[in-house]
Scaffold this motif. Structure first.
Motif, mmCIF file in Angstrom:
data_model
loop_
_atom_site.group_PDB
_atom_site.id
_atom_site.type_symbol
_atom_site.label_atom_id
_atom_site.label_comp_id
_atom_site.label_asym_id
_atom_site.label_seq_id
_atom_site.Cartn_x
_atom_site.Cartn_y
_atom_site.Cartn_z
ATOM 1 N N THR A 205 -9.553 35.196 -12.616
ATOM 2 C CA THR A 205 -8.948 36.200 -13.494
ATOM 3 C C THR A 205 -9.166 37.616 -12.980
ATOM 4 O OG1 THR A 205 -9.164 34.800 -15.444
ATOM 5 C CG2 THR A 205 -9.001 37.164 -15.825
ATOM 6 N N CYS A 239 -2.088 41.623 -17.267
ATOM 7 C CA CYS A 239 -3.429 41.632 -17.863
ATOM 8 C C CYS A 239 -3.446 40.841 -19.166
ATOM 9 C CB CYS A 239 -3.877 43.070 -18.112
ATOM 10 S SG CYS A 239 -4.212 44.018 -16.610
ATOM 11 N N GLU A 242 -3.578 37.238 -18.329
ATOM 12 C CA GLU A 242 -4.844 36.833 -17.725
ATOM 13 C C GLU A 242 -5.997 36.798 -18.727
ATOM 14 O OE1 GLU A 242 -5.375 35.590 -14.838
ATOM 15 O OE2 GLU A 242 -3.286 35.794 -14.252
ATOM 16 N N LEU A 243 -5.914 37.581 -19.785
ATOM 17 C CA LEU A 243 -7.006 37.634 -20.761
ATOM 18 C C LEU A 243 -6.840 36.630 -21.889
ATOM 19 C CD1 LEU A 243 -7.713 41.471 -21.009
ATOM 20 C CD2 LEU A 243 -8.844 39.743 -19.595
ATOM 21 N N LEU A 245 -7.038 33.125 -23.758
ATOM 22 C CA LEU A 245 -7.940 31.969 -23.672
ATOM 23 C C LEU A 245 -7.330 30.802 -24.437
ATOM 24 C CD1 LEU A 245 -11.523 33.474 -24.112
ATOM 25 C CD2 LEU A 245 -10.629 32.288 -22.108
ATOM 26 N N TRP A 255 -15.209 34.499 -23.205
ATOM 27 C CA TRP A 255 -14.699 35.570 -24.073
ATOM 28 C C TRP A 255 -15.403 36.890 -23.757
ATOM 29 C CZ3 TRP A 255 -17.106 37.578 -28.855
ATOM 30 C CH2 TRP A 255 -16.273 38.453 -29.541
ATOM 31 N N TYR A 257 -16.877 37.672 -20.984
ATOM 32 C CA TYR A 257 -16.453 38.046 -19.626
ATOM 33 C C TYR A 257 -15.125 38.789 -19.665
ATOM 34 C CZ TYR A 257 -14.774 37.340 -14.822
ATOM 35 O OH TYR A 257 -14.264 37.515 -13.560
ATOM 36 N N ARG A 258 -14.183 38.327 -20.481
ATOM 37 C CA ARG A 258 -12.887 38.981 -20.580
ATOM 38 C C ARG A 258 -12.978 40.333 -21.272
ATOM 39 N NH1 ARG A 258 -11.690 34.091 -19.181
ATOM 40 N NH2 ARG A 258 -9.592 33.471 -18.496
ATOM 41 N N ILE A 261 -14.106 42.757 -18.650
ATOM 42 C CA ILE A 261 -12.990 43.114 -17.780
ATOM 43 C C ILE A 261 -12.061 44.100 -18.481
ATOM 44 C CG2 ILE A 261 -10.888 42.226 -16.693
ATOM 45 C CD1 ILE A 261 -12.394 39.670 -16.051
ATOM 46 N N VAL A 285 -7.551 40.360 -27.760
ATOM 47 C CA VAL A 285 -8.720 39.808 -27.076
ATOM 48 C C VAL A 285 -9.894 39.680 -28.046
ATOM 49 C CG1 VAL A 285 -10.414 40.189 -25.245
ATOM 50 C CG2 VAL A 285 -7.988 40.672 -24.829
#
Length: 304
Positions: A205, A239, A242-243, A245, A255, A257-258, A261, A285
């Motif tokens: 990611t 983005c 990619e974020l 889940l 979660w 980790y995202r 980012i 997110v």
């Protein structure tokens, strides 16, 4: 007609890719330029075997060392003999035997179009279907997959010195769109194979977001900031994807980790440029655990 088939470490898939080209039903002849980029598997042996089996159609282009995906493409582009060029990577394949014929017809009927594409399996088409797309749309989305692209060779006679990166085909698309519109054949003509060894799907990611940001920066410079709005919209769109889940594979660690980012890598670039869209991304997110709980309760209720 010239078909550029690029490969590196695609030994399990390469034969299917080439056979999907050779089975094309056309009213014209075509050549296949098979660019092998110093694979670490037995792709090179397979390439030479295929050239021996089809000597009148297949030409293998290789080198003593890996040159990278952009250079691999360009060394095939300069060797293409026909006025039209179609692209395919060695881990994908064509699903329509009439792909080349239909796309040649499309470009012949629209001489002001520089290139065209179509639908592909295993990939969502990101824009509403249209007869054609211009530079604005191409800057905003990856409108057609590599495996569906056909273009007029003269549209790439001059190619900028872009960096060698996975986003090479998006850069090619921008240059082609500067030469003319992208026609769209509203038919499914290919299959996009997602696998761990793929240059893009095999990346994590964080790396994919970094690639999106690098593409934005390179294209902003190339287009002299005329399409900044579209390019940053594209970056935010990537983005957002990619974020996401999957509720079925959600974990607290992923979660967090995202979120890291989101605020360390994405926020400095997009929070001021696109505040409304960025806040929506933040909301999506942050609320992911709530959606997971809802998903779990709904499934539990339906199973009773």
């Amino acid at each position: 007609m010239s078909v550029i088939l690029m490969t590196r470490n695609h030994a399990p898939y390469l034969r299917q890719a080439l056979e999907s080209v050779l089975c094309q039903v056309t009213s014209f002849s075509f050549e296949v330029l098979l660019g092998e980029d110093h694979s670490t598997d037995h792709s090179i042996t397979l390439c030479h075997d295929l050239q021996t089996a089809y000597p009148k159609t297949v030409r293998v282009i290789t080198a003593a060392k890996q040159v990278g995906i952009t250079a691999n493409f360009l060394r095939l582009q300069v060797r293409a003999r026909a006025p039209f060029v179609a692209l395919l990577e060695g881990d994908d394949y064509w699903t329509s035997a009439n792909k080349l014929e239909r796309q040649i017809e499309l470009l012949d009927n629209n001489p002001d179009w520089a290139w065209c594409g179509a639908r592909t399996l295993n990939r969502i088409h990101p824009l509403p279907a249209s007869e054609s797309y211009g530079l604005s749309e191409v800057s905003r989305r990856f409108v057609v997959h590599t495996s569906t692209i056909m273009y007029r060779r003269k549209a790439l006679n001059i190619y900028p010195r872009f960096p060698d990166m996975v986003g090479w085909i998006s850069m090619v698309s921008i240059v082609l769109s500067q030469a003319g519109r992208c026609g769209f054949l509203d038919e499914t003509v290919s299959y996009y194979r997602r696998h761990a060894g793929g240059l893009y799907t095999g990346a994590n990611t964080l790396h994919r977001i970094e690639l999106a940001q690098a593409f934005t920066d390179v294209m902003r410079s190339h287009l002299a900031n005329r399409y900044d709005k579209e390019l940053f919209d594209r970056e935010l769109w990537i983005c957002s994807w990619e974020l996401q889940l999957d509720p079925q594979t959600f974990s607290l660690q992923l979660w967090i980790y995202r979120i890291k980012i989101l605020f360390s890598l994405i926020a400095p670039r997009l929070c001021l440029r696109m505040p409304g869209h960025f806040l929506k991304l933040v909301s999506n997110v942050i609320s992911q655990p709530l959606r997971v709980v809802y998903f779990w309760k709904r499934n539990k209720k339906s199973s009773v």
